[in-house]
Design a protein around this motif. Sequence first.
Motif, PDB file in Angstrom:
ATOM      1  N   PRO A  23      47.408  35.583  44.295  1.00 38.94           N
ATOM      2  CA  PRO A  23      47.488  34.768  43.072  1.00 38.94           C
ATOM      3  C   PRO A  23      46.127  34.536  42.422  1.00 38.94           C
ATOM      4  O   PRO A  23      46.017  34.518  41.190  1.00 38.94           O
ATOM      5  CB  PRO A  23      48.104  33.454  43.563  1.00 38.94           C
ATOM      6  CG  PRO A  23      48.834  33.816  44.813  1.00 38.94           C
ATOM      7  CD  PRO A  23      48.012  34.888  45.447  1.00 38.94           C
ATOM      8  N   ALA A  24      45.097  34.372  43.238  1.00 35.69           N
ATOM      9  CA  ALA A  24      43.755  34.166  42.686  1.00 35.69           C
ATOM     10  C   ALA A  24      43.255  35.420  41.985  1.00 35.69           C
ATOM     11  O   ALA A  24      42.680  35.354  40.888  1.00 35.69           O
ATOM     12  CB  ALA A  24      42.785  33.767  43.804  1.00 35.69           C
ATOM     13  N   LEU A  25      43.485  36.581  42.593  1.00 38.35           N
ATOM     14  CA  LEU A  25      43.057  37.831  41.979  1.00 38.35           C
ATOM     15  C   LEU A  25      43.834  38.100  40.696  1.00 38.35           C
ATOM     16  O   LEU A  25      43.273  38.604  39.710  1.00 38.35           O
ATOM     17  CB  LEU A  25      43.237  38.988  42.965  1.00 38.35           C
ATOM     18  CG  LEU A  25      42.433  38.875  44.269  1.00 38.35           C
ATOM     19  CD1 LEU A  25      42.695  40.079  45.161  1.00 38.35           C
ATOM     20  CD2 LEU A  25      40.946  38.737  43.979  1.00 38.35           C
ATOM     21  N   ALA A  26      45.121  37.755  40.700  1.00 32.53           N
ATOM     22  CA  ALA A  26      45.929  37.924  39.490  1.00 32.53           C
ATOM     23  C   ALA A  26      45.430  37.010  38.376  1.00 32.53           C
ATOM     24  O   ALA A  26      45.369  37.410  37.203  1.00 32.53           O
ATOM     25  CB  ALA A  26      47.397  37.647  39.800  1.00 32.53           C
ATOM     26  N   ALA A  27      45.083  35.770  38.727  1.00 31.17           N
ATOM     27  CA  ALA A  27      44.568  34.830  37.735  1.00 31.17           C
ATOM     28  C   ALA A  27      43.247  35.341  37.154  1.00 31.17           C
ATOM     29  O   ALA A  27      43.032  35.288  35.929  1.00 31.17           O
ATOM     30  CB  ALA A  27      44.377  33.454  38.363  1.00 31.17           C
ATOM     31  N   PHE A  28      42.378  35.823  38.015  1.00 32.06           N
ATOM     32  CA  PHE A  28      41.102  36.355  37.538  1.00 32.06           C
ATOM     33  C   PHE A  28      41.326  37.534  36.597  1.00 32.06           C
ATOM     34  O   PHE A  28      40.735  37.597  35.508  1.00 32.06           O
ATOM     35  CB  PHE A  28      40.243  36.790  38.729  1.00 32.06           C
ATOM     36  CG  PHE A  28      38.960  37.472  38.324  1.00 32.06           C
ATOM     37  CD1 PHE A  28      37.865  36.729  37.922  1.00 32.06           C
ATOM     38  CD2 PHE A  28      38.854  38.862  38.332  1.00 32.06           C
ATOM     39  CE1 PHE A  28      36.683  37.350  37.533  1.00 32.06           C
ATOM     40  CE2 PHE A  28      37.684  39.481  37.946  1.00 32.06           C
ATOM     41  CZ  PHE A  28      36.598  38.730  37.550  1.00 32.06           C
ATOM     42  N   ALA A  29      42.181  38.468  37.002  1.00 32.54           N
ATOM     43  CA  ALA A  29      42.446  39.642  36.180  1.00 32.54           C
ATOM     44  C   ALA A  29      43.041  39.242  34.829  1.00 32.54           C
ATOM     45  O   ALA A  29      42.678  39.800  33.787  1.00 32.54           O
ATOM     46  CB  ALA A  29      43.378  40.600  36.914  1.00 32.54           C
ATOM     47  N   ALA A  30      43.953  38.265  34.826  1.00 34.62           N
ATOM     48  CA  ALA A  30      44.583  37.838  33.581  1.00 34.62           C
ATOM     49  C   ALA A  30      43.563  37.234  32.623  1.00 34.62           C
ATOM     50  O   ALA A  30      43.571  37.531  31.414  1.00 34.62           O
ATOM     51  CB  ALA A  30      45.691  36.830  33.885  1.00 34.62           C
ATOM     52  N   VAL A  31      42.674  36.388  33.136  1.00 32.74           N
ATOM     53  CA  VAL A  31      41.668  35.756  32.284  1.00 32.74           C
ATOM     54  C   VAL A  31      40.717  36.802  31.718  1.00 32.74           C
ATOM     55  O   VAL A  31      40.379  36.797  30.526  1.00 32.74           O
ATOM     56  CB  VAL A  31      40.890  34.687  33.064  1.00 32.74           C
ATOM     57  CG1 VAL A  31      39.738  34.134  32.225  1.00 32.74           C
ATOM     58  CG2 VAL A  31      41.818  33.556  33.479  1.00 32.74           C
ATOM     59  N   ARG A  32      40.301  37.731  32.565  1.00 34.22           N
ATOM     60  CA  ARG A  32      39.356  38.745  32.101  1.00 34.22           C
ATOM     61  C   ARG A  32      40.013  39.725  31.122  1.00 34.22           C
ATOM     62  O   ARG A  32      39.395  40.155  30.143  1.00 34.22           O
ATOM     63  CB  ARG A  32      38.781  39.521  33.295  1.00 34.22           C
ATOM     64  CG  ARG A  32      37.909  38.693  34.181  1.00 34.22           C
ATOM     65  CD  ARG A  32      36.468  38.456  33.692  1.00 34.22           C
ATOM     66  NE  ARG A  32      36.217  38.578  32.297  1.00 34.22           N
ATOM     67  CZ  ARG A  32      36.211  37.547  31.435  1.00 34.22           C
ATOM     68  NH1 ARG A  32      36.467  36.331  31.852  1.00 34.22           N
ATOM     69  NH2 ARG A  32      35.938  37.728  30.176  1.00 34.22           N
ATOM     70  N   LEU A  33      41.274  40.075  31.351  1.00 36.40           N
ATOM     71  CA  LEU A  33      41.977  40.956  30.415  1.00 36.40           C
ATOM     72  C   LEU A  33      42.165  40.270  29.070  1.00 36.40           C
ATOM     73  O   LEU A  33      42.073  40.921  28.013  1.00 36.40           O
ATOM     74  CB  LEU A  33      43.319  41.384  31.000  1.00 36.40           C
ATOM     75  CG  LEU A  33      43.244  42.406  32.153  1.00 36.40           C
ATOM     76  CD1 LEU A  33      44.627  42.623  32.751  1.00 36.40           C
ATOM     77  CD2 LEU A  33      42.655  43.731  31.668  1.00 36.40           C
TER      78      LEU A  33
END
Length: 381
Positions: A23-33
């Motif tokens: 979930p943390a990696l998904a959140a990071f990827a979503a914010v950066r995308l």
Amino acid sequence: MTTVPASDAPPKHPGPGPRRAAPALAAFAAVRLLGLAVLAVWSAAAGSSPHTLLSARWDSLWYARIAAEGYGYEVVLPNGAVHSNLAFFPLLPWLERLVAAPTGLSYGSAGLAVSAVAGLAAAWGVFAVADLLYGRRAGVLAVALWAALPVGIVQSMAYSESLFTALAAWALYGALRGRWLAAGLLAAGAGLTRPVGAAVVAAVWVAAALAWRRGERSWRAVAGVVLAPLGAAGYALWVGARTGGGLTGYLDVQAGWGNGFDGGWAFARFIGARLASSAFLAGVGLIAGVLLVLWLYALCVRGRQPAALLVYCGIVVALALCASGYFGSKPRLLLPAFPLMLPPAVALARRHGGRAAAVVGGLALASAVYGAFWLNGSGPP
């Protein structure tokens, strides 16, 4: 939710495996995308190239030249100051060359690839530390807040901040878990990435000293302590030998760029000049930003974060705020100070999920808009 241990002894923890960190990696990827998408739209309207903005301006050009030609390039300014590429630590250009060789990518594009992977590794490391101390929910929110910082777009550039933060976060996690060989090796890597690698070395040393005081003595701890400074010390000594400046050779190179440590006097004068000019509101904003950083650090102290984190974060903040040099760089120099995100992450973790998501979403959107505006304007030198 777990709390910070009263001592700095390694707490029991299942470990931040891929499924736990997802979930943390998904959140990071979503914010950066989101940030990249807004940058693409903004750049299309402005007639600029997002790829150029991310990979071929400011420091990214210096890193790419080192990857292509090695060290030795310098620019002499009209006032006689010398900007030498020896000011830039070697790990990022080494990795750019390593990626470019088999893929055929340009060195700038290779830098973007390195930064993308390093950003995920950094997010995972930030989660690992926060999850260890405060629990999974706080760990996810700490990563999301770190990704959504106003200058978070730098995490997606061919810069060394993401790489450094990844090495620093995992070194700190290793130190907190008593994994001294890993902590020492990662600290050495951080020392080959940015001058502030000294903060990681100090954190590992403090953690090892406290472990020794508790009676946890092993050859691995000694080895970690010995390994930690080898990256930074090795590069500084190499620069000193190359320039003939000896032990202070690297400091002389930095002085050519106008960089040094003056306790914040130059920054204070810079703010004072804004307050005494038509840019009064900018000066007030700078003061507010500094106070916010200091308040967050005070919360870290009050929250009894482990000594290793306080030492690391304190040195990063001190070097960012109290060094002379180009003042527009200070926000991105604070990016590695991820422990500052832990107190607000813990506070958000106690809120209803919808409220936390709304706060993070709002910050992510603001960060994306500001990042697009910033890169199409003055940018992060």
